[in-house]
Design a protein around this motif. Structure first.
Motif, PDB file in Angstrom:
ATOM      1  N   PRO A  77      11.698 -52.571 -37.215  1.00 32.16           N
ATOM      2  CA  PRO A  77      12.576 -51.407 -37.028  1.00 32.16           C
ATOM      3  C   PRO A  77      12.377 -50.337 -38.104  1.00 32.16           C
ATOM      4  CG  PRO A  77      13.798 -53.421 -36.627  1.00 32.16           C
ATOM      5  CD  PRO A  77      12.459 -53.837 -37.166  1.00 32.16           C
ATOM      6  N   SER A  78      12.108 -50.740 -39.354  1.00 31.38           N
ATOM      7  CA  SER A  78      11.873 -49.766 -40.421  1.00 31.38           C
ATOM      8  C   SER A  78      10.617 -48.959 -40.155  1.00 31.38           C
ATOM      9  CB  SER A  78      11.769 -50.471 -41.778  1.00 31.38           C
ATOM     10  OG  SER A  78      12.997 -51.027 -42.157  1.00 31.38           O
ATOM     11  N   LEU A  79       9.587 -49.618 -39.617  1.00 34.85           N
ATOM     12  CA  LEU A  79       8.353 -48.921 -39.260  1.00 34.85           C
ATOM     13  C   LEU A  79       8.624 -47.893 -38.166  1.00 34.85           C
ATOM     14  CD1 LEU A  79       5.192 -48.660 -39.322  1.00 34.85           C
ATOM     15  CD2 LEU A  79       5.169 -50.405 -37.522  1.00 34.85           C
ATOM     16  N   ASN A  80       9.267 -48.313 -37.101  1.00 36.24           N
ATOM     17  CA  ASN A  80       9.504 -47.410 -35.977  1.00 36.24           C
ATOM     18  C   ASN A  80      10.497 -46.299 -36.311  1.00 36.24           C
ATOM     19  OD1 ASN A  80       7.715 -48.555 -34.122  1.00 36.24           O
ATOM     20  ND2 ASN A  80       9.181 -50.119 -33.504  1.00 36.24           N
ATOM     21  N   ALA A  81      11.331 -46.517 -37.327  1.00 38.58           N
ATOM     22  CA  ALA A  81      12.274 -45.487 -37.758  1.00 38.58           C
ATOM     23  C   ALA A  81      11.650 -44.507 -38.744  1.00 38.58           C
ATOM     24  CB  ALA A  81      13.509 -46.128 -38.385  1.00 38.58           C
ATOM     25  N   GLY A  82      10.390 -44.773 -39.169  1.00 40.44           N
ATOM     26  CA  GLY A  82       9.698 -43.853 -40.068  1.00 40.44           C
ATOM     27  C   GLY A  82       9.974 -44.085 -41.538  1.00 40.44           C
ATOM     28  N   ARG A  83      10.663 -45.173 -41.884  1.00 36.95           N
ATOM     29  CA  ARG A  83      10.939 -45.439 -43.298  1.00 36.95           C
ATOM     30  C   ARG A  83       9.706 -45.974 -44.021  1.00 36.95           C
ATOM     31  NH1 ARG A  83      15.980 -46.736 -40.920  1.00 36.95           N
ATOM     32  NH2 ARG A  83      15.387 -48.910 -40.559  1.00 36.95           N
ATOM     33  N   ILE A  84       8.784 -46.552 -43.262  1.00 37.25           N
ATOM     34  CA  ILE A  84       7.492 -46.961 -43.792  1.00 37.25           C
ATOM     35  C   ILE A  84       6.419 -46.498 -42.801  1.00 37.25           C
ATOM     36  CG2 ILE A  84       8.307 -48.927 -45.143  1.00 37.25           C
ATOM     37  CD1 ILE A  84       7.611 -50.752 -42.824  1.00 37.25           C
TER      38      ILE A  84
END
Length: 256
Positions: A77-84
């Motif tokens: 989810p962090s990847l898809n949210a742009g946080r990483i």
């Protein structure tokens, strides 16, 4: 009089794009240490096989990268949210994960391994009947155990962190664990684990996918192509093998 202003605006816009392109790539790893792949050095900085390999990939692309610790259960989810920008944490390329993210080509592969007390006699998987086995959740080993070991009579217990699994084996709360073979070899080097050994390795199975790749947002094709080129370069020039030998004691890199 308007032309100088227009040129200035265009120049500023171009500089803005250049600055944005030069921003470091945010490399997501699990916030829970996973030695020898990712862990904190005495200095407090993250290091390990995959951390150094991530920097090598970024160097090959002419980019800088920042290591961003993220909870394993929330890393996609962090990847898809742009946080990483990418996930580089021993994540296997599987069909299930490819439904929500993309992957680069694989850069390493190791099988799952069963670890138990040296004096334990195990016939895998039939000999697991009546035993309690620990596995880290949301991993390919957990998927394999769920698909292939449910009917073996073993009590499968899922954990959030790999170290929790290791500790419960050492304390006797578990009879056997299933985890990455390389991580288990490092675990067995500990003094407190001298009474344990690898009993068997898991067979090649669809649950384990094609190997370990870098997780990317779907349709992030440009970064994917750049990373695939960087992976090939780092493997071909021997950097991957050198890091693998240093941290893992063997060459696990995937060659074309």
């Amino acid at each position: 009089m308007k032309f100088p202003m227009m040129i200035t605006a265009v120049t500023a816009l171009a500089l803005g794009h250049t600055a944005q392109a030069a921003e470091p790539l945010k490399v997501g790893i699990s916030g829970e240490p996973y030695p020898p792949f990712t862990y904190k050095a005495a200095s407090g900085d993250w290091t390990g096989f995959e951390v150094e390999l991530a920097h090598a990939f970024c160097d090959a692309m002419g980019r800088e990268c920042d290591i961003v610790p993220t909870g394993w259960s929330g890393i996609i989810p962090s990847l898809n949210a742009g946080r990483i920008d990418m996930i580089m944490n021993s994540m296997s390329i599987t069909e299930q994960r490819q439904q929500v993210i993309d992957f680069t080509r694989p850069y390493y592969f190791t099988p799952g391994a069963y670890v138990a007390a040296i004096n334990a006699t195990l016939d895998i998987p039939e000999g697991l009947d009546g035993l309690t086995m620990g596995v880290q959740g949301a991993t390919t080993n957990a998927t394999y155990a769920r698909r292939e070991l449910r009917d073996s009579g073993v009590d499968i217990r899922l954990y959030n962190q790999a170290e929790q699994v290791n500790n419960d084996l050492l304390s006797g709360r578990l009879d056997v664990i299933l985890a990455d073979e390389i991580a288990m070899l490092q675990f067995l080097d500990r003094d407190e684990a001298e009474g344990f050994e690898i009993k068997a390795t898991a067979p090649r199975h669809e649950a384990y996918g094609a190997g370990i790749g870098i997780g990317l947002r779907q349709a992030d094709d440009e970064l994917g192509e750049a990373l695939n080129t960087a992976i090939a370069t780092v493997i071909e020039e021997g950097t991957c093998a050198s890091l693998s030998e240093r941290y893992l004691g063997t060459d696990v890199c995937v060659y074309d």
